[in-house]
Write an enzyme that holds these catalytic residues in place. Structure first.
Site, PDB file in Angstrom:
ATOM      1  N   HIS A 206       0.799  -1.221   0.000  1.00 28.51           N
ATOM      2  CA  HIS A 206       0.000   0.000   0.000  1.00 28.51           C
ATOM      3  C   HIS A 206       0.833   1.274   0.000  1.00 28.51           C
ATOM      4  O   HIS A 206       0.281   2.362  -0.118  1.00 28.51           O
ATOM      5  CB  HIS A 206      -0.949   0.025   1.200  1.00 28.51           C
ATOM      6  CG  HIS A 206      -0.249   0.330   2.492  1.00 28.51           C
ATOM      7  ND1 HIS A 206       0.457  -0.613   3.188  1.00 28.51           N
ATOM      8  CD2 HIS A 206      -0.125   1.485   3.188  1.00 28.51           C
ATOM      9  CE1 HIS A 206       0.966  -0.060   4.267  1.00 28.51           C
ATOM     10  NE2 HIS A 206       0.642   1.211   4.297  1.00 28.51           N
TER      11      HIS A 206
HETATM   12  C1  UD1 Z   1      -2.123   5.091   6.098  1.00 26.71           C
HETATM   13  C2  UD1 Z   1      -0.899   5.607   6.837  1.00 26.71           C
HETATM   14  C3  UD1 Z   1       0.171   4.523   6.876  1.00 26.71           C
HETATM   15  C4  UD1 Z   1      -0.370   3.206   7.398  1.00 26.71           C
HETATM   16  C5  UD1 Z   1      -1.590   2.820   6.561  1.00 26.71           C
HETATM   17  C6  UD1 Z   1      -2.230   1.514   6.998  1.00 26.71           C
HETATM   18  C7  UD1 Z   1      -0.399   8.015   6.655  1.00 26.71           C
HETATM   19  C8  UD1 Z   1       0.473   9.001   6.017  1.00 26.71           C
HETATM   20  N1  UD1 Z   1      -0.309   6.774   6.161  1.00 26.71           N
HETATM   21  O1  UD1 Z   1      -1.779   4.911   4.738  1.00 26.71           O
HETATM   22  O2  UD1 Z   1       1.213   4.961   7.716  1.00 26.71           O
HETATM   23  O3  UD1 Z   1       0.625   2.201   7.269  1.00 26.71           O
HETATM   24  O4  UD1 Z   1      -2.555   3.872   6.662  1.00 26.71           O
HETATM   25  O5  UD1 Z   1      -3.228   1.115   6.099  1.00 26.71           O
HETATM   26  O6  UD1 Z   1      -1.123   8.341   7.556  1.00 26.71           O
HETATM   27  N2  UD1 Z   1      -9.241   4.511   1.518  1.00 26.71           N
HETATM   28  C9  UD1 Z   1     -10.444   3.852   1.331  1.00 26.71           C
HETATM   29  N3  UD1 Z   1     -11.102   3.400   2.437  1.00 26.71           N
HETATM   30  C10 UD1 Z   1     -10.610   3.557   3.678  1.00 26.71           C
HETATM   31  C11 UD1 Z   1      -9.401   4.245   3.851  1.00 26.71           C
HETATM   32  C12 UD1 Z   1      -8.724   4.709   2.764  1.00 26.71           C
HETATM   33  O7  UD1 Z   1     -10.918   3.680   0.224  1.00 26.71           O
HETATM   34  O8  UD1 Z   1     -11.262   3.110   4.633  1.00 26.71           O
HETATM   35  C13 UD1 Z   1      -8.498   4.989   0.362  1.00 26.71           C
HETATM   36  C14 UD1 Z   1      -8.380   6.507   0.356  1.00 26.71           C
HETATM   37  O9  UD1 Z   1      -9.400   7.099  -0.358  1.00 26.71           O
HETATM   38  C15 UD1 Z   1      -7.041   6.711  -0.290  1.00 26.71           C
HETATM   39  C16 UD1 Z   1      -6.261   5.463   0.067  1.00 26.71           C
HETATM   40  O10 UD1 Z   1      -7.181   4.489   0.460  1.00 26.71           O
HETATM   41  O11 UD1 Z   1      -7.166   6.763  -1.682  1.00 26.71           O
HETATM   42  C17 UD1 Z   1      -5.199   5.718   1.108  1.00 26.71           C
HETATM   43  O12 UD1 Z   1      -5.686   6.006   2.413  1.00 26.71           O
HETATM   44  P1  UD1 Z   1      -4.833   6.956   3.416  1.00 26.71           P
HETATM   45  O13 UD1 Z   1      -5.467   6.988   4.721  1.00 26.71           O
HETATM   46  O14 UD1 Z   1      -4.522   8.227   2.726  1.00 26.71           O
HETATM   47  O15 UD1 Z   1      -3.413   6.316   3.588  1.00 26.71           O
HETATM   48  P2  UD1 Z   1      -2.921   4.834   3.623  1.00 26.71           P
HETATM   49  O16 UD1 Z   1      -2.283   4.586   2.310  1.00 26.71           O
HETATM   50  O17 UD1 Z   1      -3.984   3.901   4.082  1.00 26.71           O
END
Ligand code: UD1
Length: 359
Positions: A206
């Site tokens: 991820h």
């Molecule tokens: C975040 C943390 C990372 C951790 C990871 C665990 C930061 C900078 N990064 O990264 O340290 O290891 O979580 O998973 O805080 N999304 C969904 N549904 C959800 C959550 C997210 O569809 O429930 C999508 C969002 O729209 C986005 C992507 O997933 O496009 C990333 O989510 P985001 O919270 O920005 O960061 P992670 O990559 O999950």
């Protein structure tokens, strides 16, 4: 003396896992108010963890959601500040290195509320990773720094932080210990998913550095396709979106890679415990692989969990199909396995330290 009042802020999957063992202990001595920023909001990314790990319902959902890093940190800051003003706790508790962690810590600093940081002192030494900035800044704000390892203590010393530091061990060991005592190694759970224990490779990806560009994600898919035997891939929403956007979903299907939706903690632990190898870019999974003695190949230039590499249980590789293949082939793990991450009672040590601080 009146009971201590603690506001805990969580928002992303790894934080729910860290809160699970600590919250019941903390509630023996303090009134805890849980704020969920909503950084992770899908059922499989959030609610499932609260249910499986019996974490108390959040008192308030801040609805931060997806967005740029600045937007996530900024919205968290404003919403947590409002709540701190309304409730004036004695202590703010945050975990790890996400945007939720940093936003909450800054809000507390501005409101003059002391901050306790669980998993302090951890460094990946790459400022290009958003987590590194979150770690460094949160540690420099925190009053109480609960570090998981001796190396983390040394990292803080290098940055001039020596006050308020306690090496309590890693709370993720607590979570894992309790889950294993209650649910065993999960072989039946794995078999019910239709994969044979001990035969498959478990992978998760991820990190933006791996999944946000078609070349790197394509190279990872090629590496998975070349693995001998079954590959199980619980897919993070970010990665699913990128596979679709880059047209790589077809290649994944053609290679017979077993895609599953994001899984809860217990299923992930079962999948990991029964894998022949883990292939990942998750910090938490690298460490958990070490704890359950499964060899791990990590697609990253560096790791915050250097003990796993030094003991021979983890290999770091770039997102390159040939390099990944060479690291995976015949890798059976290290031959020594010291207890670098504590004894699974970090939560007790944290609560004892908080009580001593409050006196
Ligand atoms: C975040 C943390 C990372 C951790 C990871 C665990 C930061 C900078 N990064 O990264 O340290 O290891 O979580 O998973 O805080 N999304 C969904 N549904 C959800 C959550 C997210 O569809 O429930 C999508 C969002 O729209 C986005 C992507 O997933 O496009 C990333 O989510 P985001 O919270 O920005 O960061 P992670 O990559 O999950």
């Amino acid at each position: 003396m009146s009971r201590l009042r603690v506001t805990t802020v969580v928002g992303a999957r790894p934080q729910f896992v860290k809160l699970a063992p600590l919250s019941p202990r903390l509630r023996e001595v303090a009134d805890e108010r849980i704020l969920h920023t909503g950084q992770h909001y899908d059922h499989e990314m959030s609610k499932l963890f609260f249910e499986e790990l019996a974490i108390p319902e959040p008192d308030l959902h801040l609805g931060v959601g997806s967005g740029s890093h600045g937007a996530q940190v900024g919205k968290t800051l404003v919403a947590v500040e409002d709540d701190l003003r309304a409730h004036r706790p004695d202590l703010l508790l945050v975990f790890g290195d996400t945007n939720s962690t940093l936003g909450a810590a800054v809000a507390a600093a501005k409101e003059g509320v002391p901050v306790a940081h669980v998993e302090a002192g951890v460094r990946g030494w790459n400022r290009a990773e958003p987590e590194e900035t979150n770690r460094v800044l949160t540690d420099h704000i925190a009053d109480l720094l609960f570090v998981p390892t001796e190396i983390a203590v040394a990292n803080l010393v290098r940055e001039g932080i020596t006050r308020g530091v306690s090496n309590v061990g890693d709370v993720m060991v607590d979570t894992l210990r309790v889950a294993r005592e209650t649910h065993g190694d999960g072989a039946e759970r794995v078999a019910s998913l239709g994969v044979e224990p001990g035969r498959y490779v478990l992978c998760t990806f991820h990190r933006p550095a791996n999944v946000d560009a078609p070349e790197t994600l394509g190279a990872i898919v090629d590496a998975l396709a070349a693995i001998d035997g079954p590959v199980v891939w619980p897919l993070h929403p970010r990665t699913r979106a990128r596979l679709d956007a880059f047209g790589l979903d077809r290649r994944v299907a053609d290679a017979g890679i077993r895609i599953v939706p994001p899984v809860g903690y217990l299923t992930m632990l079962a999948l990991l415990s029964n894998a022949r190898l883990a292939l990942t870019d998750s910090g938490g999974l690298q460490k958990e692989a070490y704890l359950v003695r499964v060899p791990c190949v990590t697609v990253s230039a560096q790791t915050a969990w250097v003990e796993t590499v030094d003991t021979g249980w983890n290999r770091l590789v770039p997102p390159d199909a040939a390099r990944i293949g060479a690291a995976v082939d015949g890798f059976a793990g290290g031959d020594r396995h010291p207890d670098c991450y504590g004894d699974g009672h970090a939560s007790d040590a944290i609560v004892a330290a908080v009580r001593a601080w409050a006196r």
